[in-house]
Design a protein around this motif. Structure first.
Motif, short mmCIF file in Angstrom:
data_model
loop_
_atom_site.label_atom_id
_atom_site.label_comp_id
_atom_site.label_asym_id
_atom_site.label_seq_id
_atom_site.Cartn_x
_atom_site.Cartn_y
_atom_site.Cartn_z
N ASN A 292 38.99 43.80 39.58
CA ASN A 292 38.11 42.96 38.75
C ASN A 292 37.43 43.78 37.67
O ASN A 292 37.31 43.34 36.52
N ASP A 293 36.96 44.98 38.05
CA ASP A 293 36.36 45.91 37.08
C ASP A 293 37.28 46.14 35.90
O ASP A 293 36.89 46.04 34.75
N ARG A 294 38.53 46.45 36.23
CA ARG A 294 39.53 46.78 35.20
C ARG A 294 39.77 45.58 34.29
O ARG A 294 40.02 45.72 33.11
N ARG A 295 39.64 44.38 34.87
CA ARG A 295 39.92 43.16 34.10
C ARG A 295 38.65 42.54 33.52
O ARG A 295 38.71 41.45 32.93
N GLY A 296 37.51 43.21 33.72
CA GLY A 296 36.26 42.72 33.16
C GLY A 296 35.74 41.45 33.81
O GLY A 296 35.05 40.64 33.18
N VAL A 297 36.09 41.26 35.09
CA VAL A 297 35.65 40.06 35.81
C VAL A 297 34.65 40.50 36.89
O VAL A 297 34.89 41.51 37.57
N PRO A 298 33.54 39.79 37.09
CA PRO A 298 32.63 40.17 38.17
C PRO A 298 33.23 39.86 39.54
O PRO A 298 34.06 38.97 39.68
N THR A 299 32.82 40.63 40.57
CA THR A 299 33.26 40.37 41.95
C THR A 299 32.18 39.60 42.67
O THR A 299 31.10 40.12 42.94
N LYS A 300 32.47 38.33 42.95
CA LYS A 300 31.47 37.52 43.67
C LYS A 300 31.61 37.75 45.17
O LYS A 300 32.73 37.88 45.68
N PRO A 301 30.50 37.81 45.91
CA PRO A 301 30.60 38.01 47.36
C PRO A 301 31.05 36.74 48.08
O PRO A 301 30.29 36.09 48.78
#
Ligand SMILES: [Zn+2]
Length: 334
Positions: A292-301
Motif C-alpha cells: 500500500n505504501d508503494r502504491r500510495g494507499v493507506p492501510t486501514k486496520p
C-alpha cells in the motif's frame, strides 16, 4: 539463562531475572497474551498491567506477597490494551506513560473487544480469528485508567539504590514506546518493541522499529531481555527480530510488482528462517502495508480482511513448509 526464584501461579509464571527483579510471563497463546515486570525494591515498580483484570489482580497479589504492599509506580510500555487495561487495578499507584499514549488509546474500545470475546464466533472471519486468539480473557469491568505522569524524554526512577531508566524509543512499534532499562543489572523490559510475530503498518514504521532494535543491540547491550510477548530471551533474539524485518523488506523489494496483490507478493517472500516465530502468516499484514505504501494507499486496520487473507497465507505456508503448530507453553519452558 540462570534465574533466582521461579514462581508459578494460575495465569503467570514469575522469573527472578536479577535480585528482586521479576519478569511475569504469560503462556504465548497469540494476540494480547502479554508479559509484565515487577521490581521489588524501594517503593516498588510494575511495568505493564496486562489485558484484563484477572491478570492484573494476580500481578498485584504477587507484588503484595513479595513486597508487603502494592507498587508505588506503574510504567506502561505503550498504549496498547494488552499492556494497559489492567491499570485500574493499580489506580492508587502513580501511572507513568509516554504522552502520546493518551491520544493513541482512543483507537481501542474495551466494549468492542468484550463483545468479540463473547460473540465473535458468530462474526466475520476477522472477528472469529480474534475471538479464538482471545479465548481465556475476561474483560468484565475494564475501562481506561488515565495516567498520572506523562513523559516524552528519558526519565530516571530510583528504587532505593537501584537506578531504573525509562527510555523513550517512540515512535517505533507505536508512538508511545518506553523501555525499562536497569543499567547495573543489564536487564531490559521491552514491551512490544521486541516480540516474535511483529506487525508494522508502514515502511517508515519498519525503519523506525529497526532503529529501536539497533539501539538495544548497540547501545544498551543487555544480558537479559523481556519481550512484550513470549519467552525471556537475550540479544540473539533481538537481532533475530531485526533480521526478520530486514528480510521482509528485502524479500518485498525482490518480489514486488505493480500488478500483484499483497497476498501474491507475500506468497513469494521467503521467510522460511522465521517459521518458528508466532503465526508466521502475520507476514501478510507487513507485506500489505509495504504494498500500500508503494502504491500510495493507506492501510486501514480491517481485521476481517486481514484474517481472510492470513488464512490463505497460512494454508500456503503450511503446505509449502509443513509449519509446526505453535506451543503456547514454550514461553514457560524453563
Ligand atoms: Zn502487545
Amino acid at each position: 539463562m540462570k534465574y533466582g526464584r521461579i514462581i508459578t501461579k494460575e495465569r503467570l509464571k514469575y522469573y527472578e531475572v536479577a535480585d528482586n527483579v521479576f519478569a511475569a510471563i504469560s503462556p504465548n497463546r497469540g494476540l494480547s497474551w502479554a508479559n509484565a515486570g515487577f521490581i521489588n525494591k524501594g517503593k516498588g515498580l510494575v511495568y505493564d498491567t496486562f489485558f484484563d483484570l484477572p491478570h492484573a489482580r494476580e500481578l498485584k497479589r504477587f507484588c503484595v506477597e513479595m513486597g508487603g504492599r502494592a507498587p508505588t509506580y506503574v510504567v506502561c510500555s505503550h498504549y496498547n490494551a494488552d499492556h494497559t487495561w489492567g491499570n485500574q487495578e493499580f489506580s492508587d499507584s502513580v501511572i507513568i506513560m509516554h504522552k502520546n499514549a493518551v491520544r493513541e488509546h482512543f483507537s481501542e474500545d474495551p466494549k468492542a473487544w468484550d463483545s468479540i470475546i463473547r460473540e465473535g464466533q458468530n462474526g466475520g472471519p476477522g472477528e472469529q480469528w480474534i475471538h479464538n486468539e482471545l479465548k481465556g480473557f475476561d474483560l468484565t469491568g475494564v475501562r481506561w485508567q488515565d495516567p498520572d505522569i506523562l513523559i516524552e524524554a528519558n526519565t530516571k526512577i530510583m528504587l532505593n539504590d537501584m537506578e531504573v531508566d525509562v527510555i523513550s524509543v517512540a515512535p517505533s512499534h507505536s508512538d508511545s514506546d518506553l523501555l525499562l532499562w536497569l543499567p547495573k543489572e543489564k536487564v531490559v523490559f521491552c514491551g512490544d518493541v521486541v516480540f516474535g510475530g511483529a506487525i508494522a503498518y508502514s515502511a517508515k514504521g519498519i525503519k523506525l522499529w529497526t532503529g529501536a532494535l539497533d539501539f538495544i543491540i548497540n547501545e544498551l547491550k543487555p544480558e537479559v531481555v523481556i519481550p512484550g510477548h513470549g519467552a525471556i530471551c537475550g540479544l540473539d533474539f533481538v537481532k533475530e527480530c531485526k533480521d526478520y524485518f530486514e528480510t521482509v523488506m528485502s524479500e518485498f523489494e525482490k518480489h514486488y510488482d505493480e500488478e500483484s496483490s499483497a497476498l501474491e507478493i507475500a506468497k513469494r517472500c521467503d521467510i522460511s528462517r522465521f517459521l518458528h516465530l508466532l503465526e508466521p502468516y502475520r507476514l501478510f499484514i507487513n507485506i500489505l502495508a509495504l504494498t500500500n505504501d508503494r502504491r500510495g494507499v493507506p492501510t486501514k486496520p480491517d481485521w476481517n480482511y486481514f484474517a481472510e487473507e492470513m488464512a490463505k497465507l497460512k494454508e500456503f505456508q503450511d503446505q509449502k513448509y509443513g509449519v509446526q503448530s505453535w506451543d503456547p507453553m514454550s514461553s514457560w519452558a524453563e
